[in-house]
Design a protein around this motif. Structure first.
Motif, PDB file in Angstrom:
ATOM      1  N   GLU A 138      12.943   2.431 -13.555  1.00  0.00           N
ATOM      2  CA  GLU A 138      12.565   3.033 -14.833  1.00  0.00           C
ATOM      3  C   GLU A 138      11.043   3.210 -14.831  1.00  0.00           C
ATOM      4  OE1 GLU A 138      12.752   0.207 -18.101  1.00  0.00           O
ATOM      5  OE2 GLU A 138      12.527  -1.460 -16.708  1.00  0.00           O
ATOM      6  N   ASP A 139      10.565   4.267 -15.444  1.00  0.00           N
ATOM      7  CA  ASP A 139       9.120   4.410 -15.608  1.00  0.00           C
ATOM      8  C   ASP A 139       8.696   3.457 -16.724  1.00  0.00           C
ATOM      9  OD1 ASP A 139       6.494   5.222 -15.780  1.00  0.00           O
ATOM     10  OD2 ASP A 139       6.962   6.924 -17.073  1.00  0.00           O
ATOM     11  N   VAL A 140       7.773   2.571 -16.388  1.00  0.00           N
ATOM     12  CA  VAL A 140       7.367   1.591 -17.403  1.00  0.00           C
ATOM     13  C   VAL A 140       5.968   1.859 -17.967  1.00  0.00           C
ATOM     14  CG1 VAL A 140       8.826  -0.375 -16.839  1.00  0.00           C
ATOM     15  CG2 VAL A 140       6.789   0.095 -15.458  1.00  0.00           C
ATOM     16  N   TYR A 141       5.367   2.923 -17.470  1.00  0.00           N
ATOM     17  CA  TYR A 141       4.036   3.265 -17.984  1.00  0.00           C
ATOM     18  C   TYR A 141       4.229   4.386 -19.011  1.00  0.00           C
ATOM     19  CZ  TYR A 141       2.023   0.701 -13.987  1.00  0.00           C
ATOM     20  OH  TYR A 141       1.663  -0.248 -13.073  1.00  0.00           O
ATOM     21  N   TYR A 142       5.162   4.131 -19.944  1.00  0.00           N
ATOM     22  CA  TYR A 142       5.592   5.232 -20.812  1.00  0.00           C
ATOM     23  C   TYR A 142       4.491   5.839 -21.656  1.00  0.00           C
ATOM     24  CZ  TYR A 142       7.494   0.641 -22.232  1.00  0.00           C
ATOM     25  OH  TYR A 142       7.720  -0.673 -22.381  1.00  0.00           O
ATOM     26  N   ASN A 180       1.909  -7.578  -7.888  1.00  0.00           N
ATOM     27  CA  ASN A 180       0.743  -6.719  -8.083  1.00  0.00           C
ATOM     28  C   ASN A 180       1.167  -5.250  -8.157  1.00  0.00           C
ATOM     29  OD1 ASN A 180      -1.899  -5.861  -8.288  1.00  0.00           O
ATOM     30  ND2 ASN A 180      -2.209  -5.806  -6.078  1.00  0.00           N
ATOM     31  N   PRO A 181       1.213  -4.677  -9.338  1.00  0.00           N
ATOM     32  CA  PRO A 181       0.718  -5.220 -10.597  1.00  0.00           C
ATOM     33  C   PRO A 181       1.774  -5.941 -11.429  1.00  0.00           C
ATOM     34  CG  PRO A 181       1.227  -2.898 -10.845  1.00  0.00           C
ATOM     35  CD  PRO A 181       1.549  -3.251  -9.428  1.00  0.00           C
ATOM     36  N   VAL A 182       1.245  -6.874 -12.266  1.00  0.00           N
ATOM     37  CA  VAL A 182       1.997  -7.356 -13.424  1.00  0.00           C
ATOM     38  C   VAL A 182       1.516  -6.433 -14.541  1.00  0.00           C
ATOM     39  CG1 VAL A 182       2.274  -9.238 -15.087  1.00  0.00           C
ATOM     40  CG2 VAL A 182       1.987  -9.759 -12.646  1.00  0.00           C
ATOM     41  N   GLY A 190       0.812  -1.212   0.000  1.00  0.00           N
ATOM     42  CA  GLY A 190       0.000   0.000   0.000  1.00  0.00           C
ATOM     43  C   GLY A 190       0.842   1.256   0.000  1.00  0.00           C
ATOM     44  N   ARG A 191       2.100   1.143  -0.457  1.00  0.00           N
ATOM     45  CA  ARG A 191       3.022   2.284  -0.389  1.00  0.00           C
ATOM     46  C   ARG A 191       2.566   3.424  -1.282  1.00  0.00           C
ATOM     47  NH1 ARG A 191       7.886  -0.913  -2.405  1.00  0.00           N
ATOM     48  NH2 ARG A 191       6.138  -1.654  -3.650  1.00  0.00           N
ATOM     49  N   GLY A 192       2.006   3.051  -2.419  1.00  0.00           N
ATOM     50  CA  GLY A 192       1.526   4.079  -3.353  1.00  0.00           C
ATOM     51  C   GLY A 192       0.548   5.016  -2.677  1.00  0.00           C
TER      52      GLY A 192
HETATM   53  P1  GDP Z   1       2.346  -0.708  -3.466  1.00  0.00           P
HETATM   54  O1  GDP Z   1       1.469   0.504  -3.434  1.00  0.00           O
HETATM   55  O2  GDP Z   1       3.090  -0.878  -2.180  1.00  0.00           O
HETATM   56  O3  GDP Z   1       1.590  -1.932  -3.859  1.00  0.00           O
HETATM   57  O4  GDP Z   1       3.492  -0.424  -4.550  1.00  0.00           O
HETATM   58  P2  GDP Z   1       3.530  -0.735  -6.131  1.00  0.00           P
HETATM   59  O5  GDP Z   1       4.911  -1.120  -6.468  1.00  0.00           O
HETATM   60  O6  GDP Z   1       2.470  -1.674  -6.533  1.00  0.00           O
HETATM   61  O7  GDP Z   1       3.272   0.694  -6.760  1.00  0.00           O
HETATM   62  C1  GDP Z   1       2.061   1.369  -6.591  1.00  0.00           C
HETATM   63  C2  GDP Z   1       1.526   1.864  -7.905  1.00  0.00           C
HETATM   64  O8  GDP Z   1       2.407   2.780  -8.506  1.00  0.00           O
HETATM   65  C3  GDP Z   1       1.353   0.756  -8.945  1.00  0.00           C
HETATM   66  O9  GDP Z   1       0.146   0.085  -8.815  1.00  0.00           O
HETATM   67  C4  GDP Z   1       1.423   1.524 -10.236  1.00  0.00           C
HETATM   68  O10 GDP Z   1       0.130   1.929 -10.640  1.00  0.00           O
HETATM   69  C5  GDP Z   1       2.246   2.753  -9.897  1.00  0.00           C
HETATM   70  N1  GDP Z   1       3.548   2.652 -10.565  1.00  0.00           N
HETATM   71  C6  GDP Z   1       4.548   1.791 -10.303  1.00  0.00           C
HETATM   72  N2  GDP Z   1       5.555   1.924 -11.160  1.00  0.00           N
HETATM   73  C7  GDP Z   1       5.199   2.926 -12.012  1.00  0.00           C
HETATM   74  C8  GDP Z   1       5.806   3.550 -13.151  1.00  0.00           C
HETATM   75  O11 GDP Z   1       6.891   3.184 -13.590  1.00  0.00           O
HETATM   76  N3  GDP Z   1       5.124   4.563 -13.736  1.00  0.00           N
HETATM   77  C9  GDP Z   1       3.908   4.968 -13.325  1.00  0.00           C
HETATM   78  N4  GDP Z   1       3.296   5.964 -13.946  1.00  0.00           N
HETATM   79  N5  GDP Z   1       3.284   4.399 -12.282  1.00  0.00           N
HETATM   80  C10 GDP Z   1       3.917   3.387 -11.622  1.00  0.00           C
END
Ligand code: GDP
Ligand code: MN
Length: 403
Positions: free
Chosen positions: A111-115, A215-217, A64-66
């Motif tokens: 790296e940002d992968v949601y380019y 989560n997510p793949v 839930g860090r996001g």
């Molecule tokens: P969590 O909140 O602890 O589960 O951490 P996550 O690693 O799942 O990251 C939370 C959210 O950040 C993900 O569900 C993605 O939607 C978003 N996120 C992660 N990596 C990227 C990225 O490279 N670019 C963007 N735009 N969003 C990202």
């Protein structure tokens, strides 16, 4: 019934390293411990990925860090410095931490992968775990990734799928294809997902994990399938054959009482209740915990003192149990087979004596087996707040009186 499994949890960056070693595609990144090194670490990442768009992710043992502000995007070096300063060293509060949150000692620079931005149906949920009911491994997956899987399970359970895998046979190709198909993928993304699932399963097995939760793949806009997050628990009992994971243990994230117990060779697992337990043998410990629960109490811990319940060991065990401030009463339940009950009773009395006044809670002692009558006499005549019980029912009644 109580079931206790002991895990070692990993940080996301450690879990991703293991995934990469097994060929599973990941969002590439570098761990960063000190913000002074930001530009150096970013340079090395950019050399590999070619993008100057980053995501900075707090590394703590909680999800839930996001939601808590522990995952942030940076689109240039200036933003990167700012975001790193914000996250590294912060106390991160997420829906999975306590109110105090957790100190962020390191971040993962990725790296940002949601380019091309987030698109619908590009985030999936995949985990591999053990189904204890069937004794098989299980792939749990859903098209609803990137969100709390618990809320998906609650609101739309039909969107969660399960694929059971026989541990002796391993994953069979049609199973990986079924997962990719059920996730609605076609073309190259479908092929990539089949590969991803197969390698992920193999990674789970060969690292002796109890859980790999991704989560997510992500399905990228160019149809690659990659692990964006990774929550991994390794089976503590398998670590003896995985010396390579020893350095992954982060004691700052673990329960300090459990760490101390491990150092002195005691098997201790912290729990939420108020009845401290000291038992010899894991089986008896489990049975004791069940009985405590049945008599209305809640065990505060699992503690197997093993075969040598001498004064020194008993004292160490008491000290550990008492570190847990929720403990209102301690139940000692020891079967004296090879170790005679009178020895154990004397050990308890000696430990009590040695510890001076630090034991403020009552102790109930049930000793069964060789010389149990002599043991009862020793306990009954020791003059401390220590009560003897011969039958478990007696012990249970006393617990009810005392809590
Ligand atoms: P969590 O909140 O602890 O589960 O951490 P996550 O690693 O799942 O990251 C939370 C959210 O950040 C993900 O569900 C993605 O939607 C978003 N996120 C992660 N990596 C990227 C990225 O490279 N670019 C963007 N735009 N969003 C990202
Ligand atoms: Mn996640």
């Amino acid at each position: 019934m109580f079931i206790i499994f002991v895990f070692m949890n990993l940080h996301e960056y450690q879990a991703k390293e293991i995934l990469e070693q097994h060929g599973v595609a990941i969002q590439r990144g570098r761990v960063l411990f000190d913000k002074k090194n930001t530009s150096k670490v970013a340079d090395s990442l950019v050399l590999e990925t070619g993008t100057e768009w980053f995501v900075v992710k707090a590394q703590i043992h909680a999800g839930g860090r996001g939601k808590g502000g522990g995952v942030k995007i940076a689109k240039n070096r200036k933003e990167l410095d700012k975001v790193v300063s914000e996250i590294l060293g912060m106390r991160l509060v997420t829906p999975q931490t306590s109110k105090e949150g957790k100190l962020v000692n390191q971040v993962l620079l990725s790296e940002d992968v949601y380019y091309s931005g987030k698109s619908e149906k590009s985030e999936f949920y995949v985990s591999v775990l053990l189904n204890r009911k069937t004794g098989k491994n299980m792939i749990m997956y859903s098209s609803e990734g990137g969100v709390d899987i618990e809320s998906v399970a609650e609101k739309t359970p039909e969107l969660i799928f399960y694929e059971e895998i026989d541990p002796l046979i391993g994953i069979v190709p049609f199973q990986a294809r079924k997962v990719a198909f059920n996730l609605g993928l076609t073309g190259n993304a479908y092929k990539e997902m089949v590969k991803f699932i197969t390698l992920l399963y193999k990674c789970y097995v060969s690292s002796d994990a109890s859980l790999f939760e991704i989560n997510p793949v992500l399905k990228t806009s160019d149809d690659k399938i990659i692990a964006v997050d990774a929550k991994v628990s390794l089976d503590e009992n398998s670590l003896f054959r995985h010396k390579e994971y020893e350095s992954c243990r982060d004691l700052r994230e673990e329960n300090p009482i459990e760490t101390e117990a491990r150092a002195v060779g005691l098997n201790y697992v912290d729990l939420d209740g108020n009845v401290g337990c000291m038992v010899n043998g894991a089986g008896l410990a489990m049975a004791t915990m069940d009985l405590i629960k049945q008599s209305g109490g809640e065990p505060a811990n699992f503690l197997d003192v093993g075969g040598t319940a001498d004064a020194k060991r008993v004292e160490t065990a008491f000290r550990l149990i008492l570190k847990d401030k929720n403990v209102k009463v301690i139940l000692v339940n020891i079967f004296g087979g090879i170790v005679r009950c009178d020895r154990v009773a004397q050990g308890i009395v000696d430990a009590y004596n040695n510890m001076g006044n630090i034991i403020k809670v009552p102790i109930i002692v049930r000793l069964q087996g060789t010389n149990s009558e002599i043991a009862k006499d020793i306990i009954d005549n020791c003059g401390f707040k220590v009560y003897s019980a011969v039958e478990f029912q007696e012990a249970s009644n006393k617990i009810q009186d005392l809590i």
